[in-house]
Scaffold this motif. Sequence first.
Motif, PDB file in Angstrom:
ATOM      1  N   VAL A 131       0.672  -1.372   0.197  1.00  0.00           N
ATOM      2  CA  VAL A 131       0.211   0.139   0.442  1.00  0.00           C
ATOM      3  C   VAL A 131       0.725   1.308  -0.136  1.00  0.00           C
ATOM      4  O   VAL A 131       2.419   0.973   0.361  1.00  0.00           O
ATOM      5  CB  VAL A 131      -1.132  -0.056   1.252  1.00  0.00           C
ATOM      6  CG1 VAL A 131      -1.785  -1.313   1.600  1.00  0.00           C
ATOM      7  CG2 VAL A 131      -0.343   0.004   2.823  1.00  0.00           C
ATOM      8  N   PRO A 132       0.254   2.393  -0.724  1.00  0.00           N
ATOM      9  CA  PRO A 132       0.921   3.579  -0.667  1.00  0.00           C
ATOM     10  C   PRO A 132       0.723   4.479   0.759  1.00  0.00           C
ATOM     11  O   PRO A 132       0.256   3.975   1.626  1.00  0.00           O
ATOM     12  CB  PRO A 132       0.312   4.205  -1.253  1.00  0.00           C
ATOM     13  CG  PRO A 132      -1.075   3.551  -1.756  1.00  0.00           C
ATOM     14  CD  PRO A 132      -0.789   2.199  -1.267  1.00  0.00           C
ATOM     15  N   GLY A 133       1.620   5.169   1.275  1.00  0.00           N
ATOM     16  CA  GLY A 133       2.022   6.218   2.758  1.00  0.00           C
ATOM     17  C   GLY A 133       0.000   6.786   2.992  1.00  0.00           C
ATOM     18  O   GLY A 133      -0.245   6.446   4.207  1.00  0.00           O
ATOM     19  N   ASP A 134      -0.401   6.832   1.681  1.00  0.00           N
ATOM     20  CA  ASP A 134      -1.680   7.042   2.188  1.00  0.00           C
ATOM     21  C   ASP A 134      -2.968   6.345   2.427  1.00  0.00           C
ATOM     22  O   ASP A 134      -4.206   6.871   2.132  1.00  0.00           O
ATOM     23  CB  ASP A 134      -2.329   8.045   0.916  1.00  0.00           C
ATOM     24  CG  ASP A 134      -1.814   8.015  -0.357  1.00  0.00           C
ATOM     25  OD1 ASP A 134      -1.562   6.930  -0.734  1.00  0.00           O
ATOM     26  OD2 ASP A 134      -2.932   8.788  -1.483  1.00  0.00           O
ATOM     27  N   ALA A 135      -2.786   4.906   1.939  1.00  0.00           N
ATOM     28  CA  ALA A 135      -3.215   4.112   2.518  1.00  0.00           C
ATOM     29  C   ALA A 135      -4.843   4.163   3.518  1.00  0.00           C
ATOM     30  O   ALA A 135      -5.886   3.714   3.015  1.00  0.00           O
ATOM     31  CB  ALA A 135      -2.894   2.837   2.459  1.00  0.00           C
ATOM     32  N   SER A 136      -4.413   4.525   4.498  1.00  0.00           N
ATOM     33  CA  SER A 136      -5.324   5.120   5.514  1.00  0.00           C
ATOM     34  C   SER A 136      -6.525   6.173   5.309  1.00  0.00           C
ATOM     35  O   SER A 136      -7.584   5.641   5.276  1.00  0.00           O
ATOM     36  CB  SER A 136      -4.457   5.202   6.800  1.00  0.00           C
ATOM     37  OG  SER A 136      -3.669   4.026   7.292  1.00  0.00           O
ATOM     38  N   THR A 137      -6.106   6.855   4.172  1.00  0.00           N
ATOM     39  CA  THR A 137      -6.655   7.734   4.210  1.00  0.00           C
ATOM     40  C   THR A 137      -7.804   7.576   3.105  1.00  0.00           C
ATOM     41  O   THR A 137      -8.945   8.126   3.402  1.00  0.00           O
ATOM     42  CB  THR A 137      -5.775   9.305   3.515  1.00  0.00           C
ATOM     43  OG1 THR A 137      -5.174   9.222   5.150  1.00  0.00           O
ATOM     44  CG2 THR A 137      -6.393  10.341   3.583  1.00  0.00           C
ATOM     45  N   ARG A 138      -6.846   7.264   2.269  1.00  0.00           N
ATOM     46  CA  ARG A 138      -8.057   6.235   0.998  1.00  0.00           C
ATOM     47  C   ARG A 138      -8.572   5.030   1.725  1.00  0.00           C
ATOM     48  O   ARG A 138      -9.788   5.406   0.968  1.00  0.00           O
ATOM     49  CB  ARG A 138      -7.581   5.738  -0.086  1.00  0.00           C
ATOM     50  CG  ARG A 138      -6.331   6.447  -1.178  1.00  0.00           C
ATOM     51  CD  ARG A 138      -5.851   5.606  -2.098  1.00  0.00           C
ATOM     52  NE  ARG A 138      -4.830   4.156  -1.763  1.00  0.00           N
ATOM     53  CZ  ARG A 138      -5.738   2.964  -2.203  1.00  0.00           C
ATOM     54  NH1 ARG A 138      -6.636   3.300  -2.819  1.00  0.00           N
ATOM     55  NH2 ARG A 138      -4.643   1.969  -1.592  1.00  0.00           N
ATOM     56  N   LEU A 139      -8.269   4.262   2.471  1.00  0.00           N
ATOM     57  CA  LEU A 139      -9.390   3.283   3.598  1.00  0.00           C
ATOM     58  C   LEU A 139     -10.127   4.116   4.112  1.00  0.00           C
ATOM     59  O   LEU A 139     -11.757   3.306   4.041  1.00  0.00           O
ATOM     60  CB  LEU A 139      -8.913   2.583   4.489  1.00  0.00           C
ATOM     61  CG  LEU A 139      -9.174   1.530   4.787  1.00  0.00           C
ATOM     62  CD1 LEU A 139      -9.469   0.334   3.564  1.00  0.00           C
ATOM     63  CD2 LEU A 139      -7.842   0.512   6.071  1.00  0.00           C
ATOM     64  N   ARG A 140     -10.310   5.488   4.549  1.00  0.00           N
ATOM     65  CA  ARG A 140     -11.437   6.484   5.120  1.00  0.00           C
ATOM     66  C   ARG A 140     -12.003   7.118   4.090  1.00  0.00           C
ATOM     67  O   ARG A 140     -13.578   7.089   4.223  1.00  0.00           O
ATOM     68  CB  ARG A 140     -10.417   6.636   6.136  1.00  0.00           C
ATOM     69  CG  ARG A 140     -11.761   7.852   7.624  1.00  0.00           C
ATOM     70  CD  ARG A 140     -11.160   8.331   8.593  1.00  0.00           C
ATOM     71  NE  ARG A 140     -10.298   9.673   7.140  1.00  0.00           N
ATOM     72  CZ  ARG A 140      -9.061   9.857   7.315  1.00  0.00           C
ATOM     73  NH1 ARG A 140      -8.111   9.048   8.443  1.00  0.00           N
ATOM     74  NH2 ARG A 140      -8.758  10.614   6.805  1.00  0.00           N
ATOM     75  N   ASP A 141     -11.537   7.464   2.734  1.00  0.00           N
ATOM     76  CA  ASP A 141     -12.111   8.710   2.608  1.00  0.00           C
ATOM     77  C   ASP A 141     -12.545   8.027   1.223  1.00  0.00           C
ATOM     78  O   ASP A 141     -13.939   8.715   0.537  1.00  0.00           O
ATOM     79  CB  ASP A 141     -11.111   9.509   2.522  1.00  0.00           C
ATOM     80  CG  ASP A 141     -10.860  10.268   3.186  1.00  0.00           C
ATOM     81  OD1 ASP A 141     -11.333  10.385   4.210  1.00  0.00           O
ATOM     82  OD2 ASP A 141     -10.026  11.115   3.146  1.00  0.00           O
ATOM     83  N   ASP A 142     -12.218   6.996   0.994  1.00  0.00           N
ATOM     84  CA  ASP A 142     -12.492   6.830  -0.680  1.00  0.00           C
ATOM     85  C   ASP A 142     -12.965   4.601  -0.269  1.00  0.00           C
ATOM     86  O   ASP A 142     -14.344   4.498  -0.888  1.00  0.00           O
ATOM     87  CB  ASP A 142     -10.969   6.306  -1.440  1.00  0.00           C
ATOM     88  CG  ASP A 142     -11.018   7.474  -1.796  1.00  0.00           C
ATOM     89  OD1 ASP A 142     -11.614   8.563  -2.109  1.00  0.00           O
ATOM     90  OD2 ASP A 142      -9.303   7.695  -2.378  1.00  0.00           O
ATOM     91  N   VAL A 143     -12.411   4.245   0.340  1.00  0.00           N
ATOM     92  CA  VAL A 143     -12.760   2.718  -0.386  1.00  0.00           C
ATOM     93  C   VAL A 143     -14.352   2.414   0.792  1.00  0.00           C
ATOM     94  O   VAL A 143     -15.186   1.716   0.093  1.00  0.00           O
ATOM     95  CB  VAL A 143     -11.925   1.741   0.909  1.00  0.00           C
ATOM     96  CG1 VAL A 143     -12.539   0.294   0.542  1.00  0.00           C
ATOM     97  CG2 VAL A 143     -10.989   1.334  -0.508  1.00  0.00           C
ATOM     98  N   ALA A 144     -14.405   2.961   1.664  1.00  0.00           N
ATOM     99  CA  ALA A 144     -15.000   2.909   3.245  1.00  0.00           C
ATOM    100  C   ALA A 144     -16.874   3.512   2.708  1.00  0.00           C
ATOM    101  O   ALA A 144     -17.402   2.433   2.427  1.00  0.00           O
ATOM    102  CB  ALA A 144     -15.314   3.373   4.825  1.00  0.00           C
ATOM    103  N   PRO A 145     -16.564   4.629   2.523  1.00  0.00           N
ATOM    104  CA  PRO A 145     -17.739   5.244   1.975  1.00  0.00           C
ATOM    105  C   PRO A 145     -18.259   4.462   0.420  1.00  0.00           C
ATOM    106  O   PRO A 145     -19.616   4.108  -0.173  1.00  0.00           O
ATOM    107  CB  PRO A 145     -17.200   6.626   1.320  1.00  0.00           C
ATOM    108  CG  PRO A 145     -16.244   6.469   2.075  1.00  0.00           C
ATOM    109  CD  PRO A 145     -15.471   5.665   2.562  1.00  0.00           C
ATOM    110  N   ALA A 146     -17.436   4.023  -0.587  1.00  0.00           N
ATOM    111  CA  ALA A 146     -18.196   3.691  -2.337  1.00  0.00           C
ATOM    112  C   ALA A 146     -19.119   2.261  -1.672  1.00  0.00           C
ATOM    113  O   ALA A 146     -20.087   1.616  -1.992  1.00  0.00           O
ATOM    114  CB  ALA A 146     -16.606   2.881  -2.485  1.00  0.00           C
ATOM    115  N   TYR A 147     -18.235   1.105  -0.014  1.00  0.00           N
ATOM    116  CA  TYR A 147     -18.993  -0.523   0.511  1.00  0.00           C
ATOM    117  C   TYR A 147     -20.000   0.387   1.092  1.00  0.00           C
ATOM    118  O   TYR A 147     -21.013   0.131   0.563  1.00  0.00           O
ATOM    119  CB  TYR A 147     -17.936  -1.208   0.554  1.00  0.00           C
ATOM    120  CG  TYR A 147     -16.786  -2.034   0.174  1.00  0.00           C
ATOM    121  CD1 TYR A 147     -16.985  -3.084  -0.270  1.00  0.00           C
ATOM    122  CD2 TYR A 147     -15.851  -1.055  -0.540  1.00  0.00           C
ATOM    123  CE1 TYR A 147     -16.228  -4.114  -0.992  1.00  0.00           C
ATOM    124  CE2 TYR A 147     -14.962  -2.084  -1.250  1.00  0.00           C
ATOM    125  CZ  TYR A 147     -15.219  -3.438  -1.547  1.00  0.00           C
ATOM    126  OH  TYR A 147     -14.575  -3.786  -2.305  1.00  0.00           O
TER     127      TYR A 147
END
Length: 138
Positions: free
Chosen positions: A77-93
């Motif tokens: 994962v890239p350094g911003d993985a936690s941010t992407r998890l919270r801001d992109d992945v979680a809302p999409a699911y």
Amino acid sequence: MAGAVLSVVMLTAACASDQDNVDRDIEQVADEARSLIDELAAQVGTEPEVRQDTITDCVPGDSDSGKDLIYTVRVKVPGDASTRLRDDVAPAYEADGWTVRLRGDTDLQLRRDNVTMGVTVFPDDGLAAVSGTGGCVR
């Protein structure tokens, strides 16, 4: 990542009347769950590596309890993985009907029907574990 544990909640799925149906049903459930977990892993990181792919007793040591899949994929994962998890992945699911539970900045749990998936990001290692189950099949 050593010593890290990703909790996976096992849920009850379909019932079957004989051993052949149990085997076929658990394989179908497992294949569907693997596909969903692989899809999540692709959204979280790159270079997926299956770390565990096991069909086991729903209740450890009790073969009459049914069968369940334990499936874990490690991704880079890239350094911003936690941010992407919270801001992109979680809302999409969540928008797709999944129940979403964030735990801090590095853990995500998803549930829909009998499928449970989780992501734990290890930012210092540049890795994430994506794990899940399709539910217990009896």
